[in-house]
Design a protein around this motif. Structure first.
Motif, PDB file in Angstrom:
ATOM      1  N   GLU A   1     146.105  24.132  83.900  1.00  0.00           N
ATOM      2  CA  GLU A   1     146.024  24.911  82.672  1.00  0.00           C
ATOM      3  C   GLU A   1     144.563  25.116  82.236  1.00  0.00           C
ATOM      4  O   GLU A   1     143.655  24.796  83.004  1.00  0.00           O
ATOM      5  CB  GLU A   1     146.822  24.211  81.565  1.00  0.00           C
ATOM      6  N   ASN A   2     144.404  25.582  80.962  1.00  0.00           N
ATOM      7  CA  ASN A   2     143.050  25.814  80.474  1.00  0.00           C
ATOM      8  C   ASN A   2     142.256  24.528  80.262  1.00  0.00           C
ATOM      9  O   ASN A   2     141.058  24.584  80.024  1.00  0.00           O
ATOM     10  CB  ASN A   2     143.099  26.585  79.147  1.00  0.00           C
ATOM     11  N   ASN A   3     142.928  23.390  80.347  1.00  0.00           N
ATOM     12  CA  ASN A   3     142.231  22.119  80.143  1.00  0.00           C
ATOM     13  C   ASN A   3     141.822  21.440  81.447  1.00  0.00           C
ATOM     14  O   ASN A   3     141.320  20.316  81.426  1.00  0.00           O
ATOM     15  CB  ASN A   3     143.090  21.149  79.317  1.00  0.00           C
ATOM     16  N   THR A   4     142.005  22.121  82.577  1.00  0.00           N
ATOM     17  CA  THR A   4     141.731  21.507  83.875  1.00  0.00           C
ATOM     18  C   THR A   4     141.098  22.511  84.827  1.00  0.00           C
ATOM     19  O   THR A   4     141.619  23.621  85.011  1.00  0.00           O
ATOM     20  CB  THR A   4     143.023  20.962  84.510  1.00  0.00           C
ATOM     21  N   THR A   5     139.990  22.116  85.443  1.00  0.00           N
ATOM     22  CA  THR A   5     139.371  22.893  86.515  1.00  0.00           C
ATOM     23  C   THR A   5     139.586  22.146  87.823  1.00  0.00           C
ATOM     24  O   THR A   5     139.354  20.932  87.907  1.00  0.00           O
ATOM     25  CB  THR A   5     137.878  23.100  86.253  1.00  0.00           C
ATOM     26  N   ARG A   6     140.039  22.872  88.840  1.00  0.00           N
ATOM     27  CA  ARG A   6     140.441  22.276  90.115  1.00  0.00           C
ATOM     28  C   ARG A   6     139.583  22.813  91.264  1.00  0.00           C
ATOM     29  O   ARG A   6     138.929  23.847  91.137  1.00  0.00           O
ATOM     30  CB  ARG A   6     141.920  22.578  90.393  1.00  0.00           C
ATOM     31  N   LEU A   7     139.642  22.114  92.383  1.00  0.00           N
ATOM     32  CA  LEU A   7     138.918  22.495  93.598  1.00  0.00           C
ATOM     33  C   LEU A   7     139.880  22.562  94.773  1.00  0.00           C
ATOM     34  O   LEU A   7     140.707  21.674  94.964  1.00  0.00           O
ATOM     35  CB  LEU A   7     137.819  21.462  93.887  1.00  0.00           C
ATOM     36  N   ALA A   8     139.743  23.661  95.559  1.00  0.00           N
ATOM     37  CA  ALA A   8     140.425  23.785  96.846  1.00  0.00           C
ATOM     38  C   ALA A   8     139.403  24.267  97.865  1.00  0.00           C
ATOM     39  O   ALA A   8     138.410  24.910  97.508  1.00  0.00           O
ATOM     40  CB  ALA A   8     141.612  24.748  96.757  1.00  0.00           C
ATOM     41  N   ARG A   9     139.649  23.993  99.143  1.00  0.00           N
ATOM     42  CA  ARG A   9     138.654  24.260 100.182  1.00  0.00           C
ATOM     43  C   ARG A   9     139.272  25.013 101.354  1.00  0.00           C
ATOM     44  O   ARG A   9     140.454  24.857 101.655  1.00  0.00           O
ATOM     45  CB  ARG A   9     138.041  22.939 100.645  1.00  0.00           C
ATOM     46  N   SER A  10     138.436  25.839 102.023  1.00  0.00           N
ATOM     47  CA  SER A  10     138.951  26.705 103.080  1.00  0.00           C
ATOM     48  C   SER A  10     137.896  26.941 104.150  1.00  0.00           C
ATOM     49  O   SER A  10     136.700  27.047 103.854  1.00  0.00           O
ATOM     50  CB  SER A  10     139.380  28.050 102.484  1.00  0.00           C
ATOM     51  N   LYS A  11     138.345  27.068 105.387  1.00  0.00           N
ATOM     52  CA  LYS A  11     137.466  27.436 106.493  1.00  0.00           C
ATOM     53  C   LYS A  11     137.388  28.943 106.696  1.00  0.00           C
ATOM     54  O   LYS A  11     136.453  29.440 107.337  1.00  0.00           O
ATOM     55  CB  LYS A  11     137.952  26.784 107.796  1.00  0.00           C
ATOM     56  N   ASP A  12     138.388  29.690 106.161  1.00  0.00           N
ATOM     57  CA  ASP A  12     138.396  31.137 106.389  1.00  0.00           C
ATOM     58  C   ASP A  12     138.377  31.960 105.105  1.00  0.00           C
ATOM     59  O   ASP A  12     138.406  33.194 105.164  1.00  0.00           O
ATOM     60  CB  ASP A  12     139.605  31.538 107.240  1.00  0.00           C
ATOM     61  N   GLY A  13     138.322  31.320 103.949  1.00  0.00           N
ATOM     62  CA  GLY A  13     138.273  32.046 102.688  1.00  0.00           C
ATOM     63  C   GLY A  13     139.610  32.599 102.232  1.00  0.00           C
ATOM     64  O   GLY A  13     139.669  33.264 101.192  1.00  0.00           O
ATOM     65  N   ILE A  14     140.673  32.312 102.973  1.00  0.00           N
ATOM     66  CA  ILE A  14     142.010  32.833 102.654  1.00  0.00           C
ATOM     67  C   ILE A  14     143.013  31.702 102.491  1.00  0.00           C
ATOM     68  O   ILE A  14     143.772  31.660 101.514  1.00  0.00           O
ATOM     69  CB  ILE A  14     142.493  33.811 103.748  1.00  0.00           C
ATOM     70  N   HIS A  15     143.025  30.785 103.433  1.00  0.00           N
ATOM     71  CA  HIS A  15     143.983  29.689 103.428  1.00  0.00           C
ATOM     72  C   HIS A  15     143.266  28.435 102.940  1.00  0.00           C
ATOM     73  O   HIS A  15     142.354  27.923 103.604  1.00  0.00           O
ATOM     74  CB  HIS A  15     144.553  29.472 104.827  1.00  0.00           C
ATOM     75  N   PHE A  16     143.687  27.942 101.779  1.00  0.00           N
ATOM     76  CA  PHE A  16     143.006  26.836 101.123  1.00  0.00           C
ATOM     77  C   PHE A  16     143.849  25.572 101.166  1.00  0.00           C
ATOM     78  O   PHE A  16     145.081  25.624 101.164  1.00  0.00           O
ATOM     79  CB  PHE A  16     142.701  27.197  99.663  1.00  0.00           C
ATOM     80  N   ARG A  17     143.176  24.436 101.197  1.00  0.00           N
ATOM     81  CA  ARG A  17     143.829  23.139 101.044  1.00  0.00           C
ATOM     82  C   ARG A  17     143.335  22.519  99.737  1.00  0.00           C
ATOM     83  O   ARG A  17     142.152  22.595  99.402  1.00  0.00           O
ATOM     84  CB  ARG A  17     143.549  22.227 102.232  1.00  0.00           C
ATOM     85  N   TYR A  18     144.251  21.914  99.038  1.00  0.00           N
ATOM     86  CA  TYR A  18     143.921  21.348  97.730  1.00  0.00           C
ATOM     87  C   TYR A  18     143.029  20.133  97.885  1.00  0.00           C
ATOM     88  O   TYR A  18     143.218  19.311  98.791  1.00  0.00           O
ATOM     89  CB  TYR A  18     145.198  20.962  96.993  1.00  0.00           C
ATOM     90  N   ASP A  19     142.047  20.002  96.978  1.00  0.00           N
ATOM     91  CA  ASP A  19     141.182  18.839  96.971  1.00  0.00           C
ATOM     92  C   ASP A  19     141.461  17.948  95.765  1.00  0.00           C
ATOM     93  O   ASP A  19     142.071  16.893  95.889  1.00  0.00           O
ATOM     94  CB  ASP A  19     139.716  19.280  97.006  1.00  0.00           C
ATOM     95  N   LYS A  20     141.062  18.390  94.548  1.00  0.00           N
ATOM     96  CA  LYS A  20     141.214  17.516  93.386  1.00  0.00           C
ATOM     97  C   LYS A  20     140.917  18.287  92.113  1.00  0.00           C
ATOM     98  O   LYS A  20     140.361  19.391  92.154  1.00  0.00           O
ATOM     99  CB  LYS A  20     140.267  16.318  93.481  1.00  0.00           C
ATOM    100  N   ALA A  21     141.239  17.676  90.973  1.00  0.00           N
ATOM    101  CA  ALA A  21     140.755  18.157  89.685  1.00  0.00           C
ATOM    102  C   ALA A  21     139.334  17.644  89.503  1.00  0.00           C
ATOM    103  O   ALA A  21     139.062  16.459  89.712  1.00  0.00           O
ATOM    104  CB  ALA A  21     141.649  17.665  88.562  1.00  0.00           C
ATOM    105  N   VAL A  22     138.417  18.542  89.126  1.00  0.00           N
ATOM    106  CA  VAL A  22     137.012  18.154  89.001  1.00  0.00           C
ATOM    107  C   VAL A  22     136.538  18.115  87.557  1.00  0.00           C
ATOM    108  O   VAL A  22     135.485  17.545  87.264  1.00  0.00           O
ATOM    109  CB  VAL A  22     136.105  19.096  89.815  1.00  0.00           C
ATOM    110  N   LEU A  23     137.294  18.717  86.644  1.00  0.00           N
ATOM    111  CA  LEU A  23     136.914  18.743  85.238  1.00  0.00           C
ATOM    112  C   LEU A  23     138.171  18.821  84.385  1.00  0.00           C
ATOM    113  O   LEU A  23     139.038  19.666  84.644  1.00  0.00           O
ATOM    114  CB  LEU A  23     136.005  19.950  84.947  1.00  0.00           C
ATOM    115  N   THR A  24     138.258  17.947  83.391  1.00  0.00           N
ATOM    116  CA  THR A  24     139.342  18.009  82.411  1.00  0.00           C
ATOM    117  C   THR A  24     138.755  17.770  81.028  1.00  0.00           C
ATOM    118  O   THR A  24     137.618  17.288  80.891  1.00  0.00           O
ATOM    119  CB  THR A  24     140.432  16.955  82.684  1.00  0.00           C
ATOM    120  N   THR A  25     139.534  18.083  80.011  1.00  0.00           N
ATOM    121  CA  THR A  25     139.067  17.854  78.643  1.00  0.00           C
ATOM    122  C   THR A  25     138.801  16.370  78.384  1.00  0.00           C
ATOM    123  O   THR A  25     137.970  16.029  77.537  1.00  0.00           O
ATOM    124  CB  THR A  25     140.100  18.376  77.636  1.00  0.00           C
ATOM    125  N   ALA A  26     139.468  15.484  79.119  1.00  0.00           N
ATOM    126  CA  ALA A  26     139.254  14.045  78.929  1.00  0.00           C
ATOM    127  C   ALA A  26     137.854  13.610  79.342  1.00  0.00           C
ATOM    128  O   ALA A  26     137.401  12.524  78.960  1.00  0.00           O
ATOM    129  CB  ALA A  26     140.294  13.258  79.720  1.00  0.00           C
TER     130      ALA A  26
END
Length: 339
Positions: free
Chosen positions: A156-181
């Motif tokens: 949601e608006n309270n969470t920024t997340r990270l995903a990673r990709s080798k081809d810029g199309i198919h991503f694998r989830y990494d983690k939440a990197v920023l939250t309001t907490a």
């Protein structure tokens, strides 16, 4: 911005106004020289960007769940990814439920861009990682060390997340990197993040993040953080750009720029506060707060209709471009301006 103000700024910027602007982490395409300096220059000697055309209109897209799109991010991929669909990848998203991170591709920043046929490439449900009302605000950073595209997005608006990709199309989830907490008590939103390679030796930082933060007073500011690796972050508890300091009710959509060894952040204001893109010099260590005024003055006519927002930058064969939201909040298009 008035003509008199631009003439005043030109006096201070004559030596740098004709240089080529590179988006952070981007490589210019081709070796053509930058165009000659125009008669006017934006603060800091940046090019005087002028609207040229729209690149994406919601009604023209196959994936169009809400009739709106926001937050473009453009990346040159021709020299980075194996067999890319085009020289440039343009990421964007609807904001409202369900959102969805989308991709278009093209061979020039002038367009045209072709919608990827299997959008969204990241949805609002990604089990077991999250199940949220929406995901939006894609920012993709080329991580040279990993040779990956790192996608930062909110949901949601309270969470920024990270995903990673080798081809810029198919991503694998990494983690939440920023939250309001991770920010002071009372923070309600931490979203619209962009991440850039930028070293601050005194903080052990190799990357910085700029993002929108909100609290119970409901006036949005620009926050910032730093990281040694792009995954683990520390954040300043105080705003980088305070809305009141620049005469706005809300500011958002920040982007880091460097020019002639100096470091700046550009960001937009709410339409009621002018709807323009402003610029602040922050210094290499982010200790300065020199508010320089209007970077891009939104036009009253369509498609801007008094609002330009969420800029991203790149160069194509030496020509600088700004890709941005044009039009009212959640009723605009993705547009292109040329410097």
């Amino acid at each position: 911005m008035t003509l008199d103000r631009r003439r005043f700024l030109r006096t201070a910027a004559t030596a740098t106004a004709g240089g080529t602007l590179l988006a952070l982490g981007e490589t210019a395409a081709g070796a053509a020289p930058a165009p000659a300096a125009t008669a006017l220059a934006a603060p800091g000697g940046f090019p005087d960007y002028r609207y040229v055309r729209t690149l994406l209109v919601p009604g023209d897209l196959s994936y169009n769940p809400t009739g709106e799109i926001i937050f473009p991010c453009v990346r040159g991929v021709y020299d980075r990814l194996p067999a890319p669909l085009g020289r440039y990848y343009l990421y964007y998203a609807p904001h409202d439920r369900p959102g969805g991170i989308c991709l278009a591709y093209g061979d020039s920043l002038e367009g045209p861009f072709t919608e990827y046929p299997r959008n969204p490439i990241v949805g609002n449900v990604w089990r077991p990682h999250y199940d949220v009302s929406h995901v939006s605000s894609p920012h993709v950073m080329w991580h040279a060390g990993r040779r990956e595209m790192w996608l930062y997005f909110h949901g949601e608006n309270n969470t920024t997340r990270l995903a990673r990709s080798k081809d810029g199309i198919h991503f694998r989830y990494d983690k939440a990197v920023l939250t309001t907490a991770m920010l002071p008590a009372g923070t309600t939103e931490t979203s619209y993040a962009r991440v850039f390679p930028h070293e601050i030796p005194g903080r052990g930082a190799r990357y910085v993040m700029v993002f929108m933060r909100n609290d119970r007073a409901n006036h949005r500011d620009i926050g910032w953080g730093w990281s040694p690796d792009g995954r683990t972050w520390s954040f300043d508890p105080e705003p980088l750009i305070d809305h009141a300091a620049v005469g706005a009710s809300d500011v958002s959509g920040a982007h880091l720029l460097r020019r002639k060894g100096r470091t700046y952040v550009v960001y937009h204001t709410d339409k009621g506060s002018g709807g323009n893109i402003l610029i602040t010099e922050v210094g290499a260590d982010f200790s300065r707060r020199d508010h320089l005024g209007v970077f891009y003055d939104s036009g009253a006519a369509a498609p801007e209709n008094g609002r330009a927002a969420a800029p991203a930058f790149g160069t194509d064969r030496g020509v600088p471009y700004m890709i941005y939201e044009a039009g009212g909040r959640l009723s605009g298009v993705i547009a292109m301006a040329r410097g």
